[in-house]
Design an enzyme around this catalytic site. Sequence first.
Site, PDB file in Angstrom:
ATOM      1  N   GLU A  88      -6.644  -5.620   2.475  1.00  0.00           N
ATOM      2  CA  GLU A  88      -7.601  -4.683   3.085  1.00  0.00           C
ATOM      3  C   GLU A  88      -8.795  -4.383   2.184  1.00  0.00           C
ATOM      4  O   GLU A  88      -9.133  -3.226   1.944  1.00  0.00           O
ATOM      5  CB  GLU A  88      -6.911  -3.376   3.486  1.00  0.00           C
TER       6      GLU A  88
ATOM      7  N   GLU B 273       0.903  -6.368   8.568  1.00  0.00           N
ATOM      8  CA  GLU B 273       1.271  -4.964   8.819  1.00  0.00           C
ATOM      9  C   GLU B 273       1.032  -4.620  10.284  1.00  0.00           C
ATOM     10  O   GLU B 273       0.001  -4.979  10.847  1.00  0.00           O
ATOM     11  CB  GLU B 273       0.410  -3.978   8.013  1.00  0.00           C
TER      12      GLU B 273
HETATM   13  C1  GCO Z   1      -1.271   4.591   5.306  1.00  0.00           C
HETATM   14  C2  GCO Z   1      -1.736   3.332   5.961  1.00  0.00           C
HETATM   15  C3  GCO Z   1      -0.981   2.048   5.647  1.00  0.00           C
HETATM   16  C4  GCO Z   1      -1.061   1.643   4.241  1.00  0.00           C
HETATM   17  C5  GCO Z   1      -1.290   0.227   3.744  1.00  0.00           C
HETATM   18  C6  GCO Z   1      -2.548  -0.488   4.095  1.00  0.00           C
HETATM   19  O1  GCO Z   1      -1.128   5.564   6.019  1.00  0.00           O
HETATM   20  O2  GCO Z   1      -1.122   4.662   4.098  1.00  0.00           O
HETATM   21  O3  GCO Z   1      -1.715   3.529   7.305  1.00  0.00           O
HETATM   22  O4  GCO Z   1      -1.463   1.055   6.414  1.00  0.00           O
HETATM   23  O5  GCO Z   1      -2.011   2.403   3.648  1.00  0.00           O
HETATM   24  O6  GCO Z   1      -1.232   0.286   2.352  1.00  0.00           O
HETATM   25  O7  GCO Z   1      -2.484  -1.794   3.587  1.00  0.00           O
END
Ligand code: GCO
Length: 475
Positions: A167, A375
Amino acid sequence: HELDGFPQGFLWGAASAAYQAEGAWNVDGKGPSIWDGFCKQPGRTFQGSNGDVAVDHYHRFREDIALMAEMGLKAYRFSVSWPRLYPDGRGPLNEAGLAFYEKLIDTLRAHDIEPILTLYHWDLPQALQDDYGGWESRRIVADFERYCVTLFRRLAGKVRFWVSLNEQNYNLTNAYQLGTHPPGVRNRKRFFQANHHAFLANAGAIAAFRDLVPDGLIGPSFAYSPAYPASPDPRDMLAFENAEEFTNHWWLDTYCLGRYPGAALAYLRKTGEAPEILPGDRDLLAQGRPDFIGINYYQTLTYADNPPDGETMRGINTTGEKGTTPASGVPGLYKTRPNPHVETTNWDWAIDPTGLRLGLRRLSSRYGLPILITENGLGEFDRLERGDLIHDDYRIAYLKDHIAACREAITDGVDLLGYCVWSFTDILSWLNGYQKRYGLVYVDRDERDPKDLRRIRKDSYFWYQKIIKDNGGNI
Ligand code: GCO
């Protein structure tokens, strides 16, 4: 390739990240990351939560992997903490840090669980931020490559699936536009320059990977929110195109096609916000074509026209009070609107399985690469009943609809390698603390006994166990 169900060998997985799960923030020679300090600044995270202990996966990974094995999980995605290996980012290797990941991977393999290793999930060594401003300096490209090469050399025979940057788009937008991730900057020029260095680092790592891990597969994980237009008004349609270009193609074209999308680059040259591109950069970017596109899919976003004096970039709902997310946008380009046709979570994220299907199709047609869903999941307030029951039927419904959308996308011709639920246990949500739970396994954070962190299987754990057993079954 014609399929009407999930292929054999489909990677039914679950995911996590080092800072969100491991804890042990200063153990066995680990150096501080930019998150260790940031979370401790007042007002940065929900109720000041941090990952010092997290769910103590560092000490309990055997117990967690036993739960994965019992579930029948085929793949586990985790990240390596750069400052565990290189406490100051680039000095001598800390063997004890690497030893943890070797043990983790060997234990996964012993249970026939495929490791999916993420090289960078936001926990930059603090030293590199202090020395030269982290992603804002070109010097990071060589340091990142050196760190990756260590992992490629040492783990090539044990790990087949690799995720380069996690990300980049979401992390650096927060870090340099919203100011909500470290280093907490709000400046678009610096944002695009930091991204440029991250693209070069990504491509450099992939180029090194080709020589060192010839049998492996590597790709970035992109926080993918497919764009919708708010209406067929041509001004909204243009805003939607702008959003696709600036929030999706800016990253995905650069990763997969080795060049920035033309209209966006032309626009940034006019505003003076375009990154500095040096001779040789384009050649390096072209060497970064991945083997697959990793996507983290949570929602679609809907866009409308935004006049030059309109909405600016705003923060997010971190409390879980429905309806508190402000409209956000880039003046002159686009702004977000609520989508009246879909339900939302308590954090105002659109629940849109059809958006996953159409997003998979868009990426598959535009880039012609396999896709790995690195994810997907639902963050909610879960309730522990009678000490050991969590009836998370809302999560089961969410996962079921999204897995059904995957199946449809496969029927549409998308080459889908796997699907990872975010997350396996209830880990730290960066800005939303521990109350926003994503796990298939509940972690009891007992105020009276903060070290307890008992693991309890949720209803969704048993549901996903069946899905895996039937390879998607009749979903
Ligand atoms: C959160 C996010 C997740 C994670 C993830 C992203 O609430 O922390 O929705 O998606 O952050 O680490 O890669």
